[in-house]
Design a protein around this motif. Sequence first.
Motif, PDB file in Angstrom:
ATOM      1  N   LEU A 212       0.833  -1.194   0.000  1.00 36.45           N
ATOM      2  CA  LEU A 212       0.000   0.000   0.000  1.00 36.45           C
ATOM      3  C   LEU A 212       0.873   1.252   0.000  1.00 36.45           C
ATOM      4  O   LEU A 212       1.903   1.312   0.683  1.00 36.45           O
ATOM      5  N   ILE A 213       0.466   2.251  -0.802  1.00 37.25           N
ATOM      6  CA  ILE A 213       1.208   3.515  -0.813  1.00 37.25           C
ATOM      7  C   ILE A 213       1.109   4.182   0.554  1.00 37.25           C
ATOM      8  O   ILE A 213       2.089   4.693   1.101  1.00 37.25           O
ATOM      9  N   VAL A 214      -0.093   4.147   1.111  1.00 37.53           N
ATOM     10  CA  VAL A 214      -0.307   4.684   2.455  1.00 37.53           C
ATOM     11  C   VAL A 214      -0.769   3.544   3.343  1.00 37.53           C
ATOM     12  O   VAL A 214      -1.871   3.027   3.164  1.00 37.53           O
ATOM     13  N   PRO A 215       0.055   3.065   4.269  1.00 40.16           N
ATOM     14  CA  PRO A 215      -0.347   1.956   5.147  1.00 40.16           C
ATOM     15  C   PRO A 215      -1.607   2.303   5.928  1.00 40.16           C
ATOM     16  O   PRO A 215      -1.870   3.463   6.226  1.00 40.16           O
ATOM     17  N   VAL A 216      -2.363   1.283   6.268  1.00 40.15           N
ATOM     18  CA  VAL A 216      -3.588   1.450   7.049  1.00 40.15           C
ATOM     19  C   VAL A 216      -3.283   1.132   8.501  1.00 40.15           C
ATOM     20  O   VAL A 216      -2.702   0.081   8.803  1.00 40.15           O
ATOM     21  N   ILE A 217      -3.644   2.044   9.401  1.00 41.24           N
ATOM     22  CA  ILE A 217      -3.404   1.851  10.824  1.00 41.24           C
ATOM     23  C   ILE A 217      -4.686   1.323  11.455  1.00 41.24           C
ATOM     24  O   ILE A 217      -5.759   1.912  11.298  1.00 41.24           O
ATOM     25  N   LEU A 218      -4.549   0.225  12.175  1.00 43.71           N
ATOM     26  CA  LEU A 218      -5.689  -0.424  12.809  1.00 43.71           C
ATOM     27  C   LEU A 218      -5.519  -0.357  14.322  1.00 43.71           C
ATOM     28  O   LEU A 218      -4.511  -0.827  14.860  1.00 43.71           O
ATOM     29  N   THR A 219      -6.477   0.234  15.018  1.00 41.21           N
ATOM     30  CA  THR A 219      -6.454   0.319  16.474  1.00 41.21           C
ATOM     31  C   THR A 219      -7.461  -0.666  17.038  1.00 41.21           C
ATOM     32  O   THR A 219      -8.648  -0.624  16.689  1.00 41.21           O
ATOM     33  N   ILE A 220      -6.994  -1.541  17.906  1.00 39.22           N
ATOM     34  CA  ILE A 220      -7.854  -2.587  18.456  1.00 39.22           C
ATOM     35  C   ILE A 220      -7.649  -2.691  19.957  1.00 39.22           C
ATOM     36  O   ILE A 220      -6.716  -2.107  20.520  1.00 39.22           O
ATOM     37  N   THR A 221      -8.514  -3.442  20.612  1.00 37.57           N
ATOM     38  CA  THR A 221      -8.430  -3.631  22.061  1.00 37.57           C
ATOM     39  C   THR A 221      -7.308  -4.615  22.377  1.00 37.57           C
ATOM     40  O   THR A 221      -6.887  -5.397  21.504  1.00 37.57           O
ATOM     41  N   PRO A 222      -6.837  -4.642  23.617  1.00 33.37           N
ATOM     42  CA  PRO A 222      -5.782  -5.605  23.994  1.00 33.37           C
ATOM     43  C   PRO A 222      -6.185  -7.059  23.748  1.00 33.37           C
ATOM     44  O   PRO A 222      -5.362  -7.875  23.329  1.00 33.37           O
ATOM     45  N   SER A 223      -7.452  -7.392  24.021  1.00 31.87           N
ATOM     46  CA  SER A 223      -7.871  -8.778  23.788  1.00 31.87           C
ATOM     47  C   SER A 223      -7.858  -9.108  22.311  1.00 31.87           C
ATOM     48  O   SER A 223      -7.465 -10.212  21.898  1.00 31.87           O
ATOM     49  N   GLU A 224      -8.262  -8.162  21.468  1.00 33.99           N
ATOM     50  CA  GLU A 224      -8.224  -8.389  20.026  1.00 33.99           C
ATOM     51  C   GLU A 224      -6.792  -8.463  19.518  1.00 33.99           C
ATOM     52  O   GLU A 224      -6.488  -9.211  18.581  1.00 33.99           O
ATOM     53  N   ALA A 225      -5.908  -7.685  20.163  1.00 30.91           N
ATOM     54  CA  ALA A 225      -4.501  -7.717  19.759  1.00 30.91           C
ATOM     55  C   ALA A 225      -3.900  -9.096  19.987  1.00 30.91           C
ATOM     56  O   ALA A 225      -3.090  -9.582  19.182  1.00 30.91           O
ATOM     57  N   HIS A 226      -4.285  -9.729  21.087  1.00 32.93           N
ATOM     58  CA  HIS A 226      -3.790 -11.081  21.363  1.00 32.93           C
ATOM     59  C   HIS A 226      -4.247 -12.055  20.276  1.00 32.93           C
ATOM     60  O   HIS A 226      -3.477 -12.895  19.808  1.00 32.93           O
ATOM     61  N   VAL A 227      -5.510 -11.925  19.877  1.00 36.03           N
ATOM     62  CA  VAL A 227      -6.029 -12.794  18.817  1.00 36.03           C
ATOM     63  C   VAL A 227      -5.324 -12.525  17.494  1.00 36.03           C
ATOM     64  O   VAL A 227      -4.936 -13.434  16.773  1.00 36.03           O
ATOM     65  N   LEU A 228      -5.121 -11.237  17.198  1.00 39.93           N
ATOM     66  CA  LEU A 228      -4.483 -10.881  15.934  1.00 39.93           C
ATOM     67  C   LEU A 228      -3.062 -11.414  15.847  1.00 39.93           C
ATOM     68  O   LEU A 228      -2.621 -11.866  14.780  1.00 39.93           O
ATOM     69  N   SER A 229      -2.341 -11.384  16.973  1.00 40.25           N
ATOM     70  CA  SER A 229      -0.973 -11.910  16.944  1.00 40.25           C
ATOM     71  C   SER A 229      -0.961 -13.397  16.614  1.00 40.25           C
ATOM     72  O   SER A 229      -0.027 -13.892  15.964  1.00 40.25           O
ATOM     73  N   GLU A 230      -2.004 -14.121  17.025  1.00 44.97           N
ATOM     74  CA  GLU A 230      -2.098 -15.545  16.701  1.00 44.97           C
ATOM     75  C   GLU A 230      -2.535 -15.780  15.256  1.00 44.97           C
ATOM     76  O   GLU A 230      -2.159 -16.770  14.633  1.00 44.97           O
ATOM     77  N   LEU A 231      -3.313 -14.830  14.733  1.00 48.04           N
ATOM     78  CA  LEU A 231      -3.846 -15.000  13.383  1.00 48.04           C
ATOM     79  C   LEU A 231      -2.927 -14.439  12.306  1.00 48.04           C
ATOM     80  O   LEU A 231      -3.175 -14.662  11.118  1.00 48.04           O
ATOM     81  N   ARG A 232      -1.900 -13.730  12.686  1.00 48.37           N
ATOM     82  CA  ARG A 232      -1.008 -13.102  11.696  1.00 48.37           C
ATOM     83  C   ARG A 232      -0.483 -14.089  10.656  1.00 48.37           C
ATOM     84  O   ARG A 232      -0.514 -13.794   9.455  1.00 48.37           O
ATOM     85  N   PRO A 233      -0.018 -15.291  11.059  1.00 52.18           N
ATOM     86  CA  PRO A 233       0.481 -16.215  10.032  1.00 52.18           C
ATOM     87  C   PRO A 233      -0.585 -16.587   9.001  1.00 52.18           C
ATOM     88  O   PRO A 233      -0.289 -16.706   7.801  1.00 52.18           O
ATOM     89  N   HIS A 234      -1.827 -16.744   9.459  1.00 55.91           N
ATOM     90  CA  HIS A 234      -2.905 -17.101   8.535  1.00 55.91           C
ATOM     91  C   HIS A 234      -3.232 -15.944   7.600  1.00 55.91           C
ATOM     92  O   HIS A 234      -3.465 -16.141   6.404  1.00 55.91           O
ATOM     93  N   LEU A 235      -3.228 -14.727   8.146  1.00 53.98           N
ATOM     94  CA  LEU A 235      -3.525 -13.560   7.318  1.00 53.98           C
ATOM     95  C   LEU A 235      -2.407 -13.304   6.317  1.00 53.98           C
ATOM     96  O   LEU A 235      -2.664 -12.869   5.182  1.00 53.98           O
ATOM     97  N   GLU A 236      -1.164 -13.574   6.704  1.00 49.31           N
ATOM     98  CA  GLU A 236      -0.057 -13.389   5.774  1.00 49.31           C
ATOM     99  C   GLU A 236      -0.118 -14.390   4.629  1.00 49.31           C
ATOM    100  O   GLU A 236       0.311 -14.101   3.514  1.00 49.31           O
TER     101      GLU A 236
END
Length: 607
Positions: free
Chosen positions: A472-496
């Motif tokens: 992306l020319i301009v990266p998208v910043i996503l703000t989430i809750t701490p609990s969602e951040a924990h889930v996202l860190s686990e899902l990063r490999p799948h999203l990549e």
Amino acid sequence: MSASPSVIQVLTEETVNQIAAGEVVERPASIVKELIENALDAGATTITVDIKSSKKEISRIRITDDGIGIHASEVVLAFTPHATSKIKVADDLFSCLTLGFRGEALASIAAIAYVTIVTRHRDEPVGTRMIISSGEVLEQGETGAPVGTTLTIEEIFFTTPARRKFLRSLATELSRISGVVEVFSLLYPKVTFRYILNGQEKSASYGGSTLGEVLRAIRPDEAGRMVPLTWEEGGISIEGFTSHPSLTRQTAARILIAVNGRIITSSRIVNAIRAGYGTLIPTHSYPAAVLKISLDPARVDANIHPTKREIRISEESDFLRVISSAVRGNLQQIDLSHSAGSDKKDQELIPGLSSPDFKDLQQSVKPGKPPGSFVYPPLQTTAERVCEATLAGYRTTARQLRQTRLVMDGSDDIADSRFPSLTYIGQVAATYLLASNDCGDLVLIDQHAAHERVRYDQLKRQQAEGTLSQELIVPVILTITPSEAHVLSELRPHLEEEGFHIEQFGKDSWCIRSVPVVLGRCEDPEAIREIITSTLGKGQDSRLHESVSRLVACRGAVKAGVILTPEQGEELIMQLSRTSEPYTCPHGRPTMVSFSRTRLEELFMRR
């Protein structure tokens, strides 16, 4: 001071029998099921289920069959726990093809009710009549009787009043019994089944019928959209019917499965059938099916539960794969388009109207509306009615179609041979494309669902070749809750794996730097945020990969409400014709609906 009671004690035989009976006989329908299975094992060609009810409960169950009957010397033995003629030693379980083998049914029924049996073996001149309850023979003697067996069950659950208290309403229990008879009628079309309630015949199937004939008689609302299935692979034989994708249910209640003739319940087999449909049906819906599966009995372990409803199968993953392949292969041989006409008389155009006629349609367009109905607002401007594309909208749509066309042009895909040759006519409500086929049928195409299918197939092709990402020319910043951040860190490999590149950007923020190429030039950060946040609630769901693919395809597709030029409409239809499943979007919604020429002539009273 009284002596302390014994902690461990041996239960009486009567108590043991009642406990065992509770596992086998859950409700009156269980009795009917067990006795029908015994009759089928005895070679019956005619089975009659006669039910009598009074005082809001079932007072009598009588099952009559013309099977081989029971020898007079073995009638008492037949009611002894674990007495059976089906097996002799444990190893016989690996070759047993009968429906029963545990020797528990008759003993369990006699433990909770009064049972009268009249039976005559085909090799004996007279029959035997016996009354038994709680394991005690109350009466026994010779009687005149035809070859076969009649069992009369009365005072059901009189020894276990607690079980009787937890029964459902009379209507519910009768419905379950009717369902049992229906199931056996479908699985054994060569056998005549009669269901009688309080002296009135409620249903009957006649021996010598085919499964299709019984299906039309029992499920007339579904039969017209059921597809015959015959499949053999790897020693597994499958026979029956599965529904056209236009026929779905909200539950799996209409999926009937029998393995080696035995009715079973298995969420894994249901999921395998559902997987065979792929994206042809909505995610949270189920097809209708009647499948009779046969395989080597040595691969099947039915000795799991007293009711024999559950089984284990060796090499189960291969077994489930064959089922999915059979369903998928069968669907590839038929026309998967959805018809909106009344040619398929069993298809409902409007909930509650199975075959709407011209009068129904006239009433539907009268001034005013019934309570609770929905009416779309009229188009507001002349420009909207004329449907002229704006320059910005034209450019966006052109870019979206060009993105998918480039991939299509680089592949060897050709149009699906089942896809009709369509001539573009125009657009309705900036949402539906109008076209006609060579037969003069009118076809409506949902432009968003159609392009969503094109996008989805493109994404799957790229994933097979190695997912491509674009920065992306301009990266998208996503703000989430701490609990969602924990889930996202686990899902990063799948999203990549899907083509997203995500980095942590501060305490509660994440930076999305790359997205899948299939999204095209994504100018809307909210679209990216929606895709990412929509996955957070799924956690480590086994369907996460598929869910992300569908979300990406949806967000990158031409939207409803976008006006297309004739050239763009023709382009979209061409791209749709070259997809793997052109008749549904990835979520299972139909991409097109056809009105046959016959139906149009009926509407205009030309015939």
